[in-house]
Design a protein around this motif. Structure first.
Motif, PDB file in Angstrom:
ATOM      1  N   ILE A  54       0.852  -1.200   0.000  1.00 52.42           N
ATOM      2  CA  ILE A  54       0.000   0.000   0.000  1.00 52.42           C
ATOM      3  C   ILE A  54       0.882   1.241   0.000  1.00 52.42           C
ATOM      4  N   LEU A  58       0.754   3.413  -3.365  1.00 50.30           N
ATOM      5  CA  LEU A  58      -0.004   4.664  -3.245  1.00 50.30           C
ATOM      6  C   LEU A  58       0.928   5.862  -3.451  1.00 50.30           C
ATOM      7  N   MET A 161      -5.391  -0.117   8.638  1.00 52.83           N
ATOM      8  CA  MET A 161      -5.205   0.160   7.222  1.00 52.83           C
ATOM      9  C   MET A 161      -5.587   1.598   6.845  1.00 52.83           C
ATOM     10  N   LEU A 162      -6.710   2.103   7.400  1.00 52.59           N
ATOM     11  CA  LEU A 162      -7.131   3.454   7.006  1.00 52.59           C
ATOM     12  C   LEU A 162      -6.131   4.492   7.510  1.00 52.59           C
ATOM     13  N   ILE A 165      -3.328   4.500   5.090  1.00 49.03           N
ATOM     14  CA  ILE A 165      -3.701   5.201   3.865  1.00 49.03           C
ATOM     15  C   ILE A 165      -3.669   6.715   4.083  1.00 49.03           C
ATOM     16  N   THR A 168      -0.077   7.871   4.199  1.00 46.14           N
ATOM     17  CA  THR A 168       0.577   7.748   2.901  1.00 46.14           C
ATOM     18  C   THR A 168       0.114   8.845   1.943  1.00 46.14           C
ATOM     19  N   ILE A 169      -1.191   9.145   1.973  1.00 51.25           N
ATOM     20  CA  ILE A 169      -1.694  10.188   1.068  1.00 51.25           C
ATOM     21  C   ILE A 169      -1.071  11.541   1.424  1.00 51.25           C
ATOM     22  N   SER A 305      -4.159   1.854  -6.713  1.00 55.45           N
ATOM     23  CA  SER A 305      -3.475   1.910  -5.428  1.00 55.45           C
ATOM     24  C   SER A 305      -4.283   2.676  -4.393  1.00 55.45           C
ATOM     25  N   PHE A 306      -5.249   3.462  -4.829  1.00 57.91           N
ATOM     26  CA  PHE A 306      -6.108   4.148  -3.863  1.00 57.91           C
ATOM     27  C   PHE A 306      -7.426   3.389  -3.673  1.00 57.91           C
ATOM     28  N   PRO A 309      -7.106  -0.487  -1.668  1.00 59.50           N
ATOM     29  CA  PRO A 309      -6.913  -0.550  -0.214  1.00 59.50           C
ATOM     30  C   PRO A 309      -8.049   0.120   0.548  1.00 59.50           C
ATOM     31  N   VAL A 310      -8.549   1.243   0.013  1.00 59.00           N
ATOM     32  CA  VAL A 310      -9.676   1.890   0.686  1.00 59.00           C
ATOM     33  C   VAL A 310     -10.879   0.947   0.646  1.00 59.00           C
TER      34      VAL A 310
END
Ligand code: ASP
Length: 438
Positions: A54, A58, A161-162, A165, A168-169, A305-306, A309-310
């Protein structure tokens, strides 16, 4: 032979072997001691690479964009589409369960048998206390939970996981903002990391046919009393019908909105579906889903990649069909009247619950408790309600996870198509460059 055939053969042999071992003295222990560990190792390997994948993909996806507004469009479209597919799933579930009333066929004797067998079990108790823990926070708790206060803690926990994310964003957008030249070293690092992790997926998948054998054999030997399962056949068939309709819905979307051949879609995504079935976890399947969608379906990395995982945590259409069917089934079987307004409440809470559900085995059951409580189901009856469906939950969990994963893949195609990011597949085999290093 194509990978999906190998996996299917592994699954078939696993089922057969597991069934045979139930007749052998000490067969269950033998399978648990000597076969199951190989399945567990495989699932651990998949989970091992989820966070690096991820992170790398991402970051690569976002830093390849040359303007941030594109990312906003991807984000908005993804969330809206996920909401729509989830609502479709809940409506399908509610319609079927109201038309077919599976709960009416359950006799008092069956209710009593199932209650005796499971209501006091730790499995049921754990689900209820986990649901109560999750309900403690306010309505915005999920937003608060999404923000990590320690990047390394988030990166070291697959359940967060969130948070990964989110971090990473933020990281990738900041990379864009410092300009291409300054970001170049990081970009090269994450590009290479991404290639390496995708290669790890290829290597791990070499063992998939054997691993699914182990996983299915252990599911079969550990499954419970077949007589009780027969009593729940009507409930199971309504749910399976709902899940089947969701797959039909995705195929229609692929055909008419993405304008691709549905069989091409099924053929290329099937290894991910088969793993979803074998592991009952969309999170464990995620690395394979990402690899299939990018390399075999041709979805650009910035979308896949977005969206995937979301989707693994936020979009669970199979779980949503299940919330609707199971909630109404339990109320029917226990003679608890529900109104039309209650059904609307189910739509809303099942939507939120499927967003909140973790992508791990039987997470849907925890969320079901929350759905039942929202329609005023008496809390002292909750254990009995869950006991009714507990015996058959594992096989149904396997099926709903397939739908969860297929839904994520469909939405990624849809978003990619709408944004002009659907290209030609570019398959990388496990042994590309093998000769150079041998
Ligand atoms: N096992 C499901 C998943 O991981 C969640 C659930 O419905 O229990 O997608």
């Amino acid at each position: 032979m194509a990978l999906h055939w190998k996996i299917l053969i592994g699954m078939g042999l696993g089922l057969f072997f597991g069934f045979g071992m139930t007749f052998v003295p000490n067969g269950v222990e033998l399978v648990n001691d000597w076969v199951q560990p190989f399945g567990t190792i495989f699932v651990k390997l998949l989970k091992l690479i989820a966070i690096p994948l991820i992170l790398a993909s991402l970051i690569k996806g976002i830093s390849d964009l040359n303007d941030i507004t594109k990312f906003k469009t991807i984000g908005l479209r993804t969330f809206l589409t996920y909401m729509v597919t989830t609502v479709v799933a809940i409506i399908i579930g509610l319609t079927l369960v109201n038309l077919m009333n599976p709960g009416d066929g359950i006799s008092d004797e069956t209710v009593q048998n199932l209650t005796e067998a499971y209501a006091g079990s730790s499995g049921v108790g754990d689900k209820i206390s986990e649901a109560n823990r999750q309900m403690k926070g306010g309505p915005l708790q999920f937003l608060v939970d999404m923000i990590p206060d320690n990047a390394f803690k988030a990166l070291s926990n697959n359940g967060l996981m969130l948070q990964v994310i989110f971090f990473t964003i933020l990281f990738a957008i900041s990379m864009l903002l410092i300009g291409e030249k300054a970001a170049q070293p990081l970009k090269s690092f994450f590009d290479a990391l991404n290639d390496v992790v995708l290669k790890m997926v290829d290597l791990i998948m070499l063992s998939a046919p054997y691993a699914v054998f182990a996983l299915l054999a252990s599911v079969v030997v550990n499954s419970t009393n077949p007589e009780l399962l027969v009593a729940l056949l009507r409930y199971a068939s309504v749910l399976l019908m709902g899940l089947g309709l969701m797959i039909v819905f995705y195929l229609l979307v692929v055909t008419f909105m993405v304008k691709k051949n549905p069989f091409w879609f099924l053929k290329n995504i099937s290894p991910a579906q088969l793993l979803a079935f074998s592991t009952s976890s969309s999170a464990a399947t995620l690395p394979v889903t990402m690899e299939r969608v990018e390399e075999h379906l041709g979805v650009d990395k910035e979308v896949a990649s977005f969206v995937l995982p979301v989707g693994a945590t936020v979009n669970m259409d199979g779980t949503s069909v299940y919330q609707a069917v199971a909630a109404v089934f339990i109320t029917q079987a226990l003679g608890f009247e529900i109104t039309f307004a209650n059904q609307l409440t189910i739509v809303l809470t099942a939507l939120l619950a499927s967003i909140g559900a973790a992508a791990v085995p039987s997470a849907g059951m925890v969320m079901l408790v929350i759905v039942l409580e929202s329609i005023g189901f008496p809390s002292d009856k909750l254990a009995v309600g869950l006991a009714l469906i507990f015996a058959i939950d594992r096989p149904l969990d396997m099926c709903r996870t397939v739908v969860n994963v297929t839904g994520d893949a469909t939405v990624s195609l849809l978003v990619a198509k709408a944004l002009g990011k659907l290209g030609d597949p570019n398959v990388k085999n496990w042994d590309d460059h093998y000769d150079e290093v041998k």
